[in-house]
Design an enzyme around this catalytic site. Structure first.
Site, mmCIF file in Angstrom:
data_model
loop_
_atom_site.group_PDB
_atom_site.id
_atom_site.type_symbol
_atom_site.label_atom_id
_atom_site.label_comp_id
_atom_site.label_asym_id
_atom_site.label_seq_id
_atom_site.Cartn_x
_atom_site.Cartn_y
_atom_site.Cartn_z
ATOM 1 N N ASN A 162 17.493 13.909 49.533
ATOM 2 C CA ASN A 162 17.844 14.087 50.943
ATOM 3 C C ASN A 162 19.372 14.138 51.055
ATOM 4 O O ASN A 162 20.069 13.209 50.624
ATOM 5 C CB ASN A 162 17.278 12.926 51.761
ATOM 6 C CG ASN A 162 17.454 13.125 53.251
ATOM 7 O OD1 ASN A 162 18.526 13.517 53.707
ATOM 8 N ND2 ASN A 162 16.421 12.835 54.019
ATOM 9 N N ARG B 235 35.248 15.039 58.980
ATOM 10 C CA ARG B 235 36.477 15.837 58.949
ATOM 11 C C ARG B 235 36.159 17.251 59.435
ATOM 12 O O ARG B 235 34.992 17.595 59.643
ATOM 13 C CB ARG B 235 37.058 15.888 57.530
ATOM 14 C CG ARG B 235 37.624 14.553 57.039
ATOM 15 C CD ARG B 235 38.898 14.177 57.792
ATOM 16 N NE ARG B 235 39.533 12.999 57.221
ATOM 17 C CZ ARG B 235 39.258 11.742 57.572
ATOM 18 N NH1 ARG B 235 38.315 11.512 58.469
ATOM 19 N NH2 ARG B 235 39.906 10.747 57.023
ATOM 20 N N HIS C 33 16.993 16.613 57.091
ATOM 21 C CA HIS C 33 16.377 16.143 58.331
ATOM 22 C C HIS C 33 17.341 16.436 59.476
ATOM 23 O O HIS C 33 18.123 15.584 59.891
ATOM 24 C CB HIS C 33 16.088 14.642 58.237
ATOM 25 C CG HIS C 33 15.273 14.102 59.373
ATOM 26 N ND1 HIS C 33 14.416 13.038 59.231
ATOM 27 C CD2 HIS C 33 15.169 14.469 60.670
ATOM 28 C CE1 HIS C 33 13.826 12.770 60.378
ATOM 29 N NE2 HIS C 33 14.289 13.632 61.275
ATOM 30 N N HIS D 200 24.365 14.699 61.176
ATOM 31 C CA HIS D 200 24.547 14.898 59.732
ATOM 32 C C HIS D 200 24.194 16.354 59.390
ATOM 33 O O HIS D 200 25.061 17.210 59.466
ATOM 34 C CB HIS D 200 23.764 13.880 58.902
ATOM 35 C CG HIS D 200 22.467 13.422 59.495
ATOM 36 N ND1 HIS D 200 21.416 14.273 59.744
ATOM 37 C CD2 HIS D 200 22.055 12.181 59.869
ATOM 38 C CE1 HIS D 200 20.409 13.583 60.246
ATOM 39 N NE2 HIS D 200 20.757 12.322 60.341
ATOM 40 N N GLU E 209 12.503 17.934 57.324
ATOM 41 C CA GLU E 209 11.890 16.842 58.082
ATOM 42 C C GLU E 209 12.335 16.903 59.532
ATOM 43 O O GLU E 209 13.435 17.357 59.826
ATOM 44 C CB GLU E 209 12.312 15.485 57.505
ATOM 45 C CG GLU E 209 11.911 15.247 56.076
ATOM 46 C CD GLU E 209 12.361 13.890 55.574
ATOM 47 O OE1 GLU E 209 11.834 13.445 54.545
ATOM 48 O OE2 GLU E 209 13.241 13.272 56.211
ATOM 49 N N HIS F 220 11.891 6.328 52.372
ATOM 50 C CA HIS F 220 12.688 5.521 53.286
ATOM 51 C C HIS F 220 13.068 4.204 52.613
ATOM 52 O O HIS F 220 12.220 3.367 52.337
ATOM 53 C CB HIS F 220 12.005 5.235 54.619
ATOM 54 C CG HIS F 220 13.010 4.996 55.718
ATOM 55 N ND1 HIS F 220 13.513 6.015 56.484
ATOM 56 C CD2 HIS F 220 13.631 3.876 56.133
ATOM 57 C CE1 HIS F 220 14.389 5.529 57.342
ATOM 58 N NE2 HIS F 220 14.483 4.229 57.148
ATOM 59 N N GLY G 244 17.653 9.579 49.926
ATOM 60 C CA GLY G 244 18.977 10.062 50.277
ATOM 61 C C GLY G 244 20.001 8.969 50.450
ATOM 62 O O GLY G 244 21.010 8.918 49.761
ATOM 63 N N HIS G 245 19.746 8.042 51.386
ATOM 64 C CA HIS G 245 20.746 7.015 51.715
ATOM 65 C C HIS G 245 21.076 6.152 50.498
ATOM 66 O O HIS G 245 22.242 5.999 50.130
ATOM 67 C CB HIS G 245 20.239 6.142 52.864
ATOM 68 C CG HIS G 245 21.192 5.042 53.237
ATOM 69 N ND1 HIS G 245 22.227 5.224 54.128
ATOM 70 C CD2 HIS G 245 21.280 3.752 52.813
ATOM 71 C CE1 HIS G 245 22.911 4.095 54.240
ATOM 72 N NE2 HIS G 245 22.359 3.186 53.451
#
Length: 250
Positions: free
Chosen positions: A8, A19, A44, A51, A74, A204, A226-227
């Site tokens: 992700n 930026r 997503h 994002h 997603e 998640h 992802g995170h």
């Protein structure tokens, strides 16, 4: 059965958006992920485009197609057009990803934090699922590990479910007994889904520690991460970046 990793890219886009230039370059990092062994790419896009932006979707779709990997979009299927965001279904129709993961998040949510209540949303979802499948998308529903809800998911015509692993990740922090208890719930949910003909994805807050146990989930086809992956990249690569800058300053 091996489990595919779909990376992700939301947090890479979040950093870029702080930026006005294109650093970090989203497509460059998509390519890096694939070179490092990822089996697919996930995005997503939300209406506030905090994002992933709508303009990123065709670029990521092209990247996935060029590399012959799956692209997974997603999002909330009920999100309509808002400003420069064209609406979720319009994004999917244009990109035609391999997979579309439907998530019941609201515009105000920080992140996805629950699965669908199909006693409430099933009838609204059925025609959307049919439409997505007509565009060549495999459809996955974001679900809690609730056996009764998963039985309803099978009735919608969806191809897969994505089990929401946030509570599992929290339980893992508490230690083995708590993690094992929640994992057993997910195991029962996965076995039920498989019996009903549904594929199983998960995602998640999965990370390098808790994925060791979770990867043992029966019939797990794909994890989307992802995170934690982005945070781990800071730990695993940040020191080398500092050293490179410091060397130039000698």
């Amino acid at each position: 059965m091996s489990t595919a990793l779909s990376v992700n890219l939301n947090k890479i886009a979040l950093l870029r958006n702080s930026r006005t230039d294109n650093n970090p370059d989203l497509i460059e990092f998509a390519e890096l992920a694939l070179e490092a062994g990822a089996a697919g790419l996930t995005a997503h896009p939300r209406p506030d485009q905090r994002h992933i932006r709508a303009s990123d979707i065709p670029l990521l779709a092209t990247c996935a197609l060029k590399n012959k990997v799956e692209f997974n979009i997603e999002g909330n299927p009920f999100c309509q057009a808002e400003g420069s965001y064209p609406g979720f279904l319009s994004l999917v129709e244009a990109a035609r990803p391999a997979q579309c993961t439907l998530v019941p998040d609201t515009n105000s949510q920080l992140t996805s934090d629950h699965g669908f209540n199909l006693k409430q949303d099933s009838e609204r979802l059925k025609p959307i699922i049919t439409q997505l499948q007509s565009w060549g998308c495999r459809v996955s529903l974001f679900m809690d590990p609730d056996v009764e809800q998963i039985k309803l998911a099978a009735e919608t015509g969806a191809d897969r479910i994505e089990l929401y692993t946030g509570p599992y990740a929290e339980a893992f922090k508490q230690g083995d007994p708590a993690a094992q208890a929640v994992f057993q719930q997910h195991k029962e949910a996965a076995l039920t889904a498989h019996k009903l003909g549904l594929g199983i994805n998960a995602g998640h807050d999965l990370n390098l520690k808790n994925l060791v146990l979770y990867a043992q989930l029966p019939h797990l086809a794909e994890v989307s991460i992802g995170h934690a992956l982005t945070a781990d990249a800071l730990h695993l690569g940040f020191s080398q970046a500092v050293k490179a800058y410091a060397q130039l300053c000698i």
